[in-house]
Write a protein that holds these residues in place. Structure first.
Motif, PDB file in Angstrom:
ATOM      1  N   VAL A  64       0.268   0.640   6.869  1.00  0.00           N
ATOM      2  CA  VAL A  64       1.409   0.346   5.994  1.00  0.00           C
ATOM      3  C   VAL A  64       2.106  -0.905   6.496  1.00  0.00           C
ATOM      4  N   LYS A  65       2.260  -1.878   5.614  1.00  0.00           N
ATOM      5  CA  LYS A  65       2.911  -3.131   5.969  1.00  0.00           C
ATOM      6  C   LYS A  65       4.315  -3.175   5.381  1.00  0.00           C
ATOM      7  N   ALA A  66       5.251  -3.644   6.160  1.00  0.00           N
ATOM      8  CA  ALA A  66       6.644  -3.695   5.728  1.00  0.00           C
ATOM      9  C   ALA A  66       6.782  -4.507   4.448  1.00  0.00           C
ATOM     10  N   GLY A  67       7.551  -3.963   3.524  1.00  0.00           N
ATOM     11  CA  GLY A  67       7.815  -4.658   2.271  1.00  0.00           C
ATOM     12  C   GLY A  67       6.776  -4.450   1.193  1.00  0.00           C
ATOM     13  N   GLN A  68       5.690  -3.726   1.499  1.00  0.00           N
ATOM     14  CA  GLN A  68       4.644  -3.481   0.506  1.00  0.00           C
ATOM     15  C   GLN A  68       4.704  -2.050  -0.002  1.00  0.00           C
ATOM     16  N   LYS A  69       4.226  -1.866  -1.222  1.00  0.00           N
ATOM     17  CA  LYS A  69       4.163  -0.528  -1.804  1.00  0.00           C
ATOM     18  C   LYS A  69       3.033   0.262  -1.179  1.00  0.00           C
ATOM     19  N   ALA A  70       3.252   1.558  -0.996  1.00  0.00           N
ATOM     20  CA  ALA A  70       2.208   2.480  -0.556  1.00  0.00           C
ATOM     21  C   ALA A  70       1.937   3.470  -1.689  1.00  0.00           C
ATOM     22  N   LEU A  91       3.883  19.984   2.624  1.00  0.00           N
ATOM     23  CA  LEU A  91       4.452  19.454   3.863  1.00  0.00           C
ATOM     24  C   LEU A  91       3.681  18.229   4.337  1.00  0.00           C
ATOM     25  N   LEU A  92       2.366  18.225   4.149  1.00  0.00           N
ATOM     26  CA  LEU A  92       1.576  17.044   4.496  1.00  0.00           C
ATOM     27  C   LEU A  92       1.992  15.859   3.631  1.00  0.00           C
ATOM     28  N   VAL A  93       2.170  16.097   2.344  1.00  0.00           N
ATOM     29  CA  VAL A  93       2.602  15.026   1.439  1.00  0.00           C
ATOM     30  C   VAL A  93       3.971  14.501   1.858  1.00  0.00           C
ATOM     31  N   GLU A  94       4.876  15.420   2.120  1.00  0.00           N
ATOM     32  CA  GLU A  94       6.241  15.018   2.500  1.00  0.00           C
ATOM     33  C   GLU A  94       6.238  14.177   3.770  1.00  0.00           C
ATOM     34  N   GLU A  95       5.504  14.608   4.779  1.00  0.00           N
ATOM     35  CA  GLU A  95       5.482  13.874   6.046  1.00  0.00           C
ATOM     36  C   GLU A  95       4.817  12.514   5.895  1.00  0.00           C
ATOM     37  N   CYS A  96       3.798  12.417   5.056  1.00  0.00           N
ATOM     38  CA  CYS A  96       3.168  11.116   4.813  1.00  0.00           C
ATOM     39  C   CYS A  96       4.128  10.149   4.134  1.00  0.00           C
ATOM     40  N   ILE A  97       4.884  10.651   3.174  1.00  0.00           N
ATOM     41  CA  ILE A  97       5.866   9.785   2.510  1.00  0.00           C
ATOM     42  C   ILE A  97       6.894   9.301   3.524  1.00  0.00           C
ATOM     43  N   ARG A  98       7.414  10.222   4.326  1.00  0.00           N
ATOM     44  CA  ARG A  98       8.418   9.833   5.321  1.00  0.00           C
ATOM     45  C   ARG A  98       7.864   8.794   6.283  1.00  0.00           C
ATOM     46  N   ALA A  99       6.624   8.981   6.708  1.00  0.00           N
ATOM     47  CA  ALA A  99       6.026   8.043   7.660  1.00  0.00           C
ATOM     48  C   ALA A  99       5.832   6.665   7.036  1.00  0.00           C
ATOM     49  N   CYS A 100       5.410   6.634   5.780  1.00  0.00           N
ATOM     50  CA  CYS A 100       5.240   5.351   5.093  1.00  0.00           C
ATOM     51  C   CYS A 100       6.572   4.629   4.946  1.00  0.00           C
ATOM     52  N   ARG A 101       7.610   5.388   4.608  1.00  0.00           N
ATOM     53  CA  ARG A 101       8.931   4.768   4.482  1.00  0.00           C
ATOM     54  C   ARG A 101       9.412   4.260   5.842  1.00  0.00           C
ATOM     55  N   ALA A 103       7.596   3.228   8.217  1.00  0.00           N
ATOM     56  CA  ALA A 103       6.797   2.054   8.585  1.00  0.00           C
ATOM     57  C   ALA A 103       7.190   0.825   7.781  1.00  0.00           C
ATOM     58  N   GLY A 104       8.096   0.988   6.817  1.00  0.00           N
ATOM     59  CA  GLY A 104       8.612  -0.161   6.089  1.00  0.00           C
ATOM     60  C   GLY A 104       8.114  -0.325   4.682  1.00  0.00           C
ATOM     61  N   ALA A 105       7.429   0.671   4.127  1.00  0.00           N
ATOM     62  CA  ALA A 105       6.958   0.564   2.743  1.00  0.00           C
ATOM     63  C   ALA A 105       8.148   0.355   1.811  1.00  0.00           C
ATOM     64  N   ARG A 165      -2.713   2.240 -12.531  1.00  0.00           N
ATOM     65  CA  ARG A 165      -2.309   0.903 -12.099  1.00  0.00           C
ATOM     66  C   ARG A 165      -1.883   0.895 -10.635  1.00  0.00           C
ATOM     67  N   ASP A 166      -1.188   1.943 -10.212  1.00  0.00           N
ATOM     68  CA  ASP A 166      -0.700   1.983  -8.831  1.00  0.00           C
ATOM     69  C   ASP A 166      -1.802   2.270  -7.819  1.00  0.00           C
ATOM     70  N   VAL A 167      -2.965   2.694  -8.267  1.00  0.00           N
ATOM     71  CA  VAL A 167      -4.117   2.806  -7.374  1.00  0.00           C
ATOM     72  C   VAL A 167      -4.757   1.440  -7.179  1.00  0.00           C
ATOM     73  N   LEU A 168      -4.783   0.650  -8.225  1.00  0.00           N
ATOM     74  CA  LEU A 168      -5.381  -0.681  -8.138  1.00  0.00           C
ATOM     75  C   LEU A 168      -4.450  -1.688  -7.472  1.00  0.00           C
ATOM     76  N   ALA A 169      -3.159  -1.570  -7.727  1.00  0.00           N
ATOM     77  CA  ALA A 169      -2.205  -2.582  -7.269  1.00  0.00           C
ATOM     78  C   ALA A 169      -1.261  -1.983  -6.247  1.00  0.00           C
ATOM     79  N   THR A 170      -1.619  -2.068  -4.978  1.00  0.00           N
ATOM     80  CA  THR A 170      -0.786  -1.491  -3.933  1.00  0.00           C
ATOM     81  C   THR A 170      -1.093  -2.143  -2.596  1.00  0.00           C
ATOM     82  N   GLY A 171      -0.126  -2.108  -1.710  1.00  0.00           N
ATOM     83  CA  GLY A 171      -0.355  -2.659  -0.384  1.00  0.00           C
ATOM     84  C   GLY A 171      -1.146  -1.737   0.515  1.00  0.00           C
ATOM     85  N   CYS A 172      -1.013  -0.427   0.277  1.00  0.00           N
ATOM     86  CA  CYS A 172      -1.716   0.559   1.096  1.00  0.00           C
ATOM     87  C   CYS A 172      -2.082   1.744   0.220  1.00  0.00           C
ATOM     88  N   LEU A 173      -3.352   2.124   0.234  1.00  0.00           N
ATOM     89  CA  LEU A 173      -3.849   3.223  -0.587  1.00  0.00           C
ATOM     90  C   LEU A 173      -4.335   4.334   0.334  1.00  0.00           C
TER      91      LEU A 173
END
Length: 300
Positions: A64-70, A91-101, A103-105, A165-173
Motif C-alpha cells: 500500500v502506497k501513501a495517497g493511493q486507493k486500495a 474481522l479479517l476484512v476490518e483489520e485489512c481496511i484498518r491496516a491499509c488506512r 499505511a496511508g491509503a 472499475r475499482d479492480v482495474l483502477a487502483t494503487g493496490c489490489l
C-alpha cells in the motif's frame, strides 16, 4: 504480482487489457518456479495472524502506497452469517481496511457483485458493519458506471468482460477470498473469487467455468492474496450451510496460483485436482506445484 508498483490505469479498457495481459507470464518466468513463496499464519487471533503474515512479506508498506486507493475483494456474496463460512470473515476484512488506512491509503473500496441480495448478504456476513467501522466503502456493483468493458487478449474462452472499475483502477489490489467447496468449480479460492467483480457470471458457468477463471487471471493479477481458511465450508458450498472444519489459518502470497495450490490441500486434495489451478499453472500464471513452493509457517 510481487511487490512492484501496479501500472497506472490506462485510459481505455482495451489498452488496460493489452498492458496487463502479459504481465503474469513474464513475472513468473523472471522469478522462476523455485521463487514461489507463501506464508501460512496459524492461530485463532485474526488480527495477530494478519500482522504476522504481512510482516513476513515485508509489511503493509510493501503493498500500500501513501495517497493511493486500495481495493479489497472479499467474498461478500451470500446471505450467511460469519459462523457459516460462506463469506470472508468480517474481522479479517476490518483489520485489512484498518491496516491499509494506517499505511496511508487515500481510500479503501470493496466492490462486490453478490449472489444473494446485496443488502442482506452485506448485513448478514458482517462485512458491511466491518467496513463501516474501519473506514472502508463496501458497495454493490449495480450500475454501468461501476464497470469497464475490457478485452482479454489471452483469453481462450473469455475474450472480454465487464469488470469492476475499482479492480482495474487502483494503487493496490488485494484479494480476500474464503476457502470453501463449490459444486461447479470443486473449490472456491482466490482465482475464482474474481467472479464477484464481473457483471456476467452466467457466461462463465455456461462456457467452461475453469477455463474462464484462468482466462480472467491473465488479465487481473492482485498485488496480494490472503485466503481466509480460519474455517472452511467442506460440504454444501458455496452458500451452505454445511459442514465446517477449522484449520485456523490465513494464507498469504503474491503468487495467486501458489496460494490456491496450498489452500487446496486443506480439503485433502492435490492442487491439480482443481482444474483451474492446473490450467493456471500450465498457463504460466504462477506456480501450482507444491514441490516448488516455499511454504513458511508462522504461529500467531
Amino acid at each position: 504480482m510481487a511487490t512492484m508498483p501496479r501500472r497506472d490505469f490506462l485510459k481505455t479498457a482495451a489498452a488496460t487489457a493489452a498492458a496487463l495481459a502479459f504481465a503474469p507470464r513474464r513475472l513468473f518466468a523472471e522469478a522462476g518456479a523455485s521463487a514461489a513463496r507463501i506464508v501460512v499464519a496459524h492461530g485463532t487471533d485474526i488480527p495477530k495472524m494478519l500482522a504476522a503474515g504481512l510482516a513476513a512479506l515485508g509489511g503493509w508498506g510493501a503493498f500500500v502506497k501513501a495517497g493511493q486507493k486500495a481495493t479489497l475483494k472479499p467474498n461478500a456474496g451470500w446471505a450467511s452469517t460469519p459462523e457459516q463460512g460462506a463469506n470472508t470473515h468480517p474481522l479479517l476484512v476490518e483489520e485489512c481496511i484498518r491496516a491499509c488506512r494506517a499505511a496511508g491509503a487515500s481510500e479503501v473500496v470493496l466492490p462486490e457483485n453478490p449472489c444473494s441480495p446485496a443488502a442482506k448478504s452485506f448485513a448478514m456476513s458482517g462485512i458491511a458493519a466491518a467496513a463501516q467501522r474501519a473506514g472502508g466503502r463496501l458497495y454493490e456493483l449495480d450500475d454501468e458506471k461501476d464497470y469497464v468493458e475490457t478485452a482479454i487478449p489471452r483469453g481462450q474462452v473469455l475474450r472480454s468482460a465487464a469488470v469492476a472499475r475499482d479492480v482495474l483502477a487502483t494503487g493496490c489490489l488485494i484479494n480476500l477470498p474464503v476457502a470453501k467447496t463449490h459444486r461447479g468449480a470443486t473449490l472456491t479460492l482466490g482465482l475464482k473469487n474474481w467472479m464477484g467483480s464481473v457483471r456476467d457470471r452466467g457466461f462463465w458457468h455456461r462456457s467452461g467455468l475453469h477455463q474462464c477463471v484462468v482466462d480472467f487471471a491473465t488479465l487481473i493479477q492482485p498485488h496480494l492474496t490472503i485466503v481466509d481458511a480460519t474455517r472452511i465450508l467442506v460440504t454444501n458450498g458455496p452458500r451452505g450451510p454445511g459442514d465446517l472444519e477449522t484449520p485456523n489459518q490465513l494464507i498469504f502470497g503474491t503468487d495467486p496460483v501458489a496460494v490456491d495450490a496450498y489452500a487446496v490441500t486443506l480439503f485433502r486434495k492435490e492442487p491439480f485436482a482443481v482444474p483451474y489451478v492446473k490450467l493456471a499453472h500450465e498457463a504460466g500464471l504462477g506456480c501450482g506445484d507444491l514441490a516448488q513452493i516455499d511454504v513458511q509457517h508462522l504461529e500467531a
